[in-house]
Scaffold this motif. Structure first.
Motif, PDB file in Angstrom:
ATOM      1  N   ILE A 100       0.894  -1.174   0.000  1.00  9.78           N
ATOM      2  CA  ILE A 100       0.000   0.000   0.000  1.00  9.78           C
ATOM      3  C   ILE A 100       0.923   1.213   0.000  1.00  9.78           C
ATOM      4  CG2 ILE A 100      -1.770   1.255   1.319  1.00  9.78           C
ATOM      5  CD1 ILE A 100      -2.201  -1.673   2.680  1.00  9.78           C
ATOM      6  N   SER A 101       0.841   2.049  -1.042  1.00  7.40           N
ATOM      7  CA  SER A 101       1.896   3.064  -1.190  1.00  7.40           C
ATOM      8  C   SER A 101       1.336   4.491  -1.120  1.00  7.40           C
ATOM      9  CB  SER A 101       2.685   2.814  -2.470  1.00  7.40           C
ATOM     10  OG  SER A 101       1.866   2.833  -3.582  1.00  7.40           O
ATOM     11  N   PRO A 102       2.225   5.451  -0.835  1.00  7.13           N
ATOM     12  CA  PRO A 102       1.817   6.854  -0.674  1.00  7.13           C
ATOM     13  C   PRO A 102       1.935   7.608  -1.995  1.00  7.13           C
ATOM     14  CG  PRO A 102       4.098   6.631  -0.032  1.00  7.13           C
ATOM     15  CD  PRO A 102       3.662   5.274  -0.530  1.00  7.13           C
ATOM     16  N   SER A 144      -1.476   4.877  -4.209  1.00 15.77           N
ATOM     17  CA  SER A 144      -2.235   6.010  -3.686  1.00 15.77           C
ATOM     18  C   SER A 144      -3.253   6.453  -4.729  1.00 15.77           C
ATOM     19  CB  SER A 144      -1.278   7.174  -3.377  1.00 15.77           C
ATOM     20  OG  SER A 144      -2.015   8.367  -3.247  1.00 15.77           O
ATOM     21  N   GLU A 145      -4.461   6.740  -4.269  1.00 12.88           N
ATOM     22  CA  GLU A 145      -5.517   7.189  -5.188  1.00 12.88           C
ATOM     23  C   GLU A 145      -5.161   8.530  -5.839  1.00 12.88           C
ATOM     24  OE1 GLU A 145      -5.650   6.770  -1.988  1.00 12.88           O
ATOM     25  OE2 GLU A 145      -6.491   8.529  -0.988  1.00 12.88           O
ATOM     26  N   LYS A 146      -4.178   9.230  -5.260  1.00  9.26           N
ATOM     27  CA  LYS A 146      -3.798  10.530  -5.844  1.00  9.26           C
ATOM     28  C   LYS A 146      -2.913  10.345  -7.075  1.00  9.26           C
ATOM     29  CE  LYS A 146      -3.933  13.148  -1.515  1.00  9.26           C
ATOM     30  NZ  LYS A 146      -3.574  12.436  -0.278  1.00  9.26           N
ATOM     31  N   GLY A 182       3.552   5.397   4.236  1.00 10.12           N
ATOM     32  CA  GLY A 182       2.642   6.550   4.238  1.00 10.12           C
ATOM     33  C   GLY A 182       2.822   7.338   5.517  1.00 10.12           C
ATOM     34  N   SER A 183       1.782   8.036   5.933  1.00  2.79           N
ATOM     35  CA  SER A 183       1.901   8.910   7.105  1.00  2.79           C
ATOM     36  C   SER A 183       1.875   8.069   8.395  1.00  2.79           C
ATOM     37  CB  SER A 183       0.750   9.913   7.103  1.00  2.79           C
ATOM     38  OG  SER A 183      -0.473   9.214   7.032  1.00  2.79           O
ATOM     39  N   THR A 184       2.376   8.652   9.466  1.00  5.65           N
ATOM     40  CA  THR A 184       2.546   7.888  10.712  1.00  5.65           C
ATOM     41  C   THR A 184       1.227   7.373  11.284  1.00  5.65           C
ATOM     42  OG1 THR A 184       4.663   8.774  11.354  1.00  5.65           O
ATOM     43  CG2 THR A 184       3.211   8.160  13.155  1.00  5.65           C
ATOM     44  N   ALA A 212       5.492  -1.242   8.345  1.00  5.12           N
ATOM     45  CA  ALA A 212       4.752  -0.004   8.060  1.00  5.12           C
ATOM     46  C   ALA A 212       5.668   1.202   8.277  1.00  5.12           C
ATOM     47  CB  ALA A 212       3.516   0.080   8.954  1.00  5.12           C
ATOM     48  N   GLN A 213       6.052   1.824   7.178  1.00  2.00           N
ATOM     49  CA  GLN A 213       6.923   2.999   7.237  1.00  2.00           C
ATOM     50  C   GLN A 213       6.050   4.247   7.335  1.00  2.00           C
ATOM     51  OE1 GLN A 213       9.947   0.795   4.154  1.00  2.00           O
ATOM     52  NE2 GLN A 213      10.088   3.019   4.276  1.00  2.00           N
ATOM     53  N   GLY A 214       6.398   5.113   8.294  1.00  2.00           N
ATOM     54  CA  GLY A 214       5.573   6.296   8.533  1.00  2.00           C
ATOM     55  C   GLY A 214       6.256   7.592   8.156  1.00  2.00           C
ATOM     56  N   GLY A 215       5.784   8.663   8.761  1.00  2.00           N
ATOM     57  CA  GLY A 215       6.275  10.002   8.444  1.00  2.00           C
ATOM     58  C   GLY A 215       7.588  10.320   9.135  1.00  2.00           C
ATOM     59  N   THR A 253       6.135  19.252  13.860  1.00  2.00           N
ATOM     60  CA  THR A 253       5.214  18.641  12.899  1.00  2.00           C
ATOM     61  C   THR A 253       5.900  18.380  11.562  1.00  2.00           C
ATOM     62  OG1 THR A 253       3.461  19.901  13.920  1.00  2.00           O
ATOM     63  CG2 THR A 253       2.992  19.047  11.735  1.00  2.00           C
ATOM     64  N   GLU A 254       5.566  17.228  10.951  1.00  2.00           N
ATOM     65  CA  GLU A 254       6.070  16.978   9.596  1.00  2.00           C
ATOM     66  C   GLU A 254       5.385  17.964   8.646  1.00  2.00           C
ATOM     67  OE1 GLU A 254       4.878  13.273   7.553  1.00  2.00           O
ATOM     68  OE2 GLU A 254       6.884  13.223   6.664  1.00  2.00           O
ATOM     69  N   ILE A 255       6.167  18.834   8.016  1.00  2.00           N
ATOM     70  CA  ILE A 255       5.569  19.872   7.167  1.00  2.00           C
ATOM     71  C   ILE A 255       5.265  19.315   5.777  1.00  2.00           C
ATOM     72  CG2 ILE A 255       5.895  22.165   6.146  1.00  2.00           C
ATOM     73  CD1 ILE A 255       7.689  22.866   8.527  1.00  2.00           C
TER      74      ILE A 255
HETATM   75  P1  NAD Z   1      -1.189   8.519   3.561  1.00  2.00           P
HETATM   76  O1  NAD Z   1      -0.911   7.838   4.844  1.00  2.00           O
HETATM   77  O2  NAD Z   1      -2.258   9.528   3.512  1.00  2.00           O
HETATM   78  O3  NAD Z   1      -1.578   7.421   2.426  1.00  2.00           O
HETATM   79  C1  NAD Z   1      -0.782   6.288   2.184  1.00  2.00           C
HETATM   80  C2  NAD Z   1      -1.676   5.150   1.697  1.00  2.00           C
HETATM   81  O4  NAD Z   1      -2.601   4.812   2.717  1.00  2.00           O
HETATM   82  C3  NAD Z   1      -2.489   5.486   0.463  1.00  2.00           C
HETATM   83  O5  NAD Z   1      -2.443   4.386  -0.404  1.00  2.00           O
HETATM   84  C4  NAD Z   1      -3.892   5.739   1.004  1.00  2.00           C
HETATM   85  O6  NAD Z   1      -4.894   5.352   0.096  1.00  2.00           O
HETATM   86  C5  NAD Z   1      -3.945   4.875   2.246  1.00  2.00           C
HETATM   87  N1  NAD Z   1      -4.733   5.464   3.328  1.00  2.00           N
HETATM   88  C6  NAD Z   1      -4.851   6.788   3.642  1.00  2.00           C
HETATM   89  N2  NAD Z   1      -5.615   6.951   4.724  1.00  2.00           N
HETATM   90  C7  NAD Z   1      -5.994   5.722   5.139  1.00  2.00           C
HETATM   91  C8  NAD Z   1      -6.790   5.235   6.202  1.00  2.00           C
HETATM   92  N3  NAD Z   1      -7.363   6.070   7.087  1.00  2.00           N
HETATM   93  N4  NAD Z   1      -6.977   3.909   6.316  1.00  2.00           N
HETATM   94  C9  NAD Z   1      -6.402   3.053   5.439  1.00  2.00           C
HETATM   95  N5  NAD Z   1      -5.647   3.453   4.392  1.00  2.00           N
HETATM   96  C10 NAD Z   1      -5.433   4.767   4.239  1.00  2.00           C
HETATM   97  O7  NAD Z   1       0.219   9.119   3.056  1.00  2.00           O
HETATM   98  P2  NAD Z   1       0.500  10.118   1.835  1.00  2.00           P
HETATM   99  O8  NAD Z   1      -0.010  11.462   2.157  1.00  2.00           O
HETATM  100  O9  NAD Z   1       0.074   9.474   0.556  1.00  2.00           O
HETATM  101  O10 NAD Z   1       2.091  10.126   1.843  1.00  2.00           O
HETATM  102  C11 NAD Z   1       2.870  11.034   2.577  1.00  2.00           C
HETATM  103  C12 NAD Z   1       3.356  10.429   3.875  1.00  2.00           C
HETATM  104  O11 NAD Z   1       4.108   9.243   3.613  1.00  2.00           O
HETATM  105  C13 NAD Z   1       4.313  11.345   4.632  1.00  2.00           C
HETATM  106  O12 NAD Z   1       3.991  11.302   5.998  1.00  2.00           O
HETATM  107  C14 NAD Z   1       5.683  10.737   4.368  1.00  2.00           C
HETATM  108  O13 NAD Z   1       6.657  11.005   5.343  1.00  2.00           O
HETATM  109  C15 NAD Z   1       5.344   9.291   4.326  1.00  2.00           C
HETATM  110  N6  NAD Z   1       6.367   8.537   3.614  1.00  2.00           N
HETATM  111  C16 NAD Z   1       7.200   7.764   4.360  1.00  2.00           C
HETATM  112  C17 NAD Z   1       8.225   7.069   3.733  1.00  2.00           C
HETATM  113  C18 NAD Z   1       9.164   6.227   4.538  1.00  2.00           C
HETATM  114  O14 NAD Z   1       9.959   5.527   3.939  1.00  2.00           O
HETATM  115  N7  NAD Z   1       9.126   6.267   5.856  1.00  2.00           N
HETATM  116  C19 NAD Z   1       8.393   7.157   2.338  1.00  2.00           C
HETATM  117  C20 NAD Z   1       7.501   7.957   1.619  1.00  2.00           C
HETATM  118  C21 NAD Z   1       6.487   8.644   2.276  1.00  2.00           C
END
Ligand code: NAD
Length: 491
Positions: free
Chosen positions: A148-150, A177-179, A227-229, A248-251, A383-385
């Protein structure tokens, strides 16, 4: 406008969901595509998982040397199509064309590294653990695995996982990501050309509904999330509660320390690249810049010069180094954080708000921004900007700076700029982060290394890429066997 299809069981198939989200070019708000987005995507997930289970039957027993052959072809196809894929990344994600191409280069390196799986997956064998008894450990596939990717690396991130999972004998589902789903649409056109069992690699669209369906499906055995934390924590908890392997890699909120003995010009250039690359939308982007001791204002000036030199605009136009941020909401959020920093006492050394790019007036542009004398407990420091904003924090000593680094709730990366080996060694040893840079900004680690991350930047154990990838995508089986010598005469 046609709704994007899923790729399930080797065919492009329409989603059961007719509700959609728009895929938008962040440089001008042009709607590029419509992606399925809603509750009925759960049916797409169920279908993809059932075919992925079928595909496993043949694939898990295919010799590993054969399993990596399609990856060689995939590398070649990705290389041949890199410009077209990079163009799509820039269109839907906003980064410059050069950044998009560099992203795909890192994807390709992961495919190359996974081609070494026949060596990496080798068993361990101990002969005569007792007389006539041997014990050995074999690595077997886990089953159906999911990524599941960001939005910020639509081309690279699925490749931190996919090639290793496949080489290890698993089947795979990508939920982009849907975006930014268009990049994977193109990648799957290439995957479609590979000689693979149908259903081995699938693409399903959607948002929370499809993610939850993947997290709850009993036949999904492993989840790789980036994705985000807050979402990463949720994915980890729900996936683990359902008995799955989860990484699960976060912010992040990444600190950089600049010592008085650092090379000013080189340091300023590298920090500006790290803060403003991908318009700050990188989990390894530098954010809090700690200047230790007396720099006589030189480092501040050099950083401001390096920041001002970044050419902002539409990433496909010639000479553009920095594109827009992903959405109008994201632009507003970032601009509000800048305003909050000022209200908490910071001075705006460079204000990138209200950026107007000729021909792209509707784009989500913010130019490089620098806040100085930021309150250490201020929101902008914590905060992560995820935007092109640098905060300057003066401190007195390396100890104070390392303490600050180690108080970070995240732990994705930390950097130090110095010409002292002792400072470098102390920092490398003590810094509370999974990726460390000394006189260099941290890019995504090379494919042969795990993409580490600590604290709120990572939930799980084994990371993506390299050997960790092989371990995550296999389960170990330890076998003990007795073959008494006397039997030689018996039979
Ligand atoms: P996001 O968490 O909003 O979305 C990531 C994925 O999760 C998407 O595919 C989305 O459809 C899904 N998703 C979103 N909300 C959800 C929910 N409530 N329940 C289930 N699935 C959900 O992240 P983003 O805005 O697309 O990406 C930016 C974030 O990703 C930043 O915080 C960035 O630091 C982080 N990131 C981390 C790494 C890393 O290696 N640690 C790498 C790239 C990005």
């Amino acid at each position: 406008m046609e709704i994007l299809k899923n790729y399930i069981n080797g065919s492009w198939t329409e989603s059961r969901e007719q509700q959609t989200a728009n895929v938008v070019n962040p440089a001008n708000q042009e709607v590029l595509a419509k992606v399925p987005y809603g509750e009925k995507t759960v049916f797409d997930v169920a279908s993809a998982v059932s075919f992925a289970v079928e595909a496993l039957k043949e694939w898990r027993d295919t010799p590993v040397m054969k399993r990596v052959q399609p990856l060689y072809k995939l590398k070649q196809l990705l290389e041949e199509n890199i410009d077209e894929i990079a163009r799509l990344i820039t269109l839907e994600c906003g980064k410059s064309f050069a950044e998009s191409k560099a992203e795909m280069q890192r994807a390709i390196e992961n495919v190359e590294t996974a081609c070494g799986t026949p060596m990496l997956i080798q068993s361990e064998f101990s002969e005569n653990v007792a007389t006539g008894i041997d014990e050995f450990m074999i690595r077997q596939p886990v089953g159906v695995c999911v990524c599941i990717s960001p939005f910020n690396f639509p081309g690279m991130i699925p490749f931190w996982f996919l090639p290793y999972a496949i080489a290890c004998g698993n089947s795979f589902i990508v939920k982009p990501s849907e975006k930014v789903p268009l990049t994977m649409m193109k990648v799957f056109e290439l995957i479609d050309q590979l000689d693979l069992p149908k259903g081995l690699i699938n693409l399903v669209h959607g948002g929370k509904a499809s993610v939850d369906a993947l997290l709850d499906h009993p036949d999904v055995k492993a989840i790789s999330f980036v994705g985000s934390t807050n979402v990463a924590r949720y994915i980890y908890q729900r996936g683990a509660a359902n008995g799955k392997r989860v990484q699960a890699q976060g912010g992040a909120k990444n600190p950089v320390i600049v010592m008085p003995d650092a090379d000013i010009d080189m340091t300023a250039r590298i920090i500006a690249d790290s803060v403003y690359g991908c318009a700050g939308q990188r989990c390894l982007a530098a954010s809090n810049i700690i200047t230790v001791g007396d720099h006589d204002g030189f480092i501040k000036e050099a950083l401001a010069e390096a920041a001002k030199s970044k050419t902002t605009g539409f990433g496909l136009d010639a000479g553009i180094e920095m594109g827009p941020v992903i959405s109008p909401e994201s632009k507003i959020r970032i601009e509000n954080l800048i305003a909050q920093g000022v209200s908490e006492g910071a001075n705006l050394l460079l204000d990138g708000r209200n950026a107007k790019i000729s021909g792209y007036e509707a784009g989500n542009f913010i130019k490089p921004t620098i806040l100085e004398n930021v309150a250490l407990d201020g929101e902008v420091v914590k905060t992560e900007i995820f935007g092109p904003v640098m905060s300057l924090l003066p401190m007195d000593s390396i100890d104070q700076a390392i303490d600050f680094v180690n108080n970070n709730a995240y732990g994705n990366m930390a950097c130090l700029f110095t010409s002292s080996g002792l400072n470098a060694r102390t920092f490398r040893n003590r810094a509370n982060a999974g990726n460390i840079g000394i006189n260099i900004g941290v890019a995504a680690p090379m494919a042969q290394f795990p993409f580490s991350g600590w604290n709120n930047s990572f939930f799980g154990d084994l990371h993506g890429q390299g050997r960790h990838g092989i371990e995550f995508f296999t389960q170990t089986k330890v076998v003990i066997e007795r073959w008494p010598k006397e039997w030689l005469r018996k039979f």
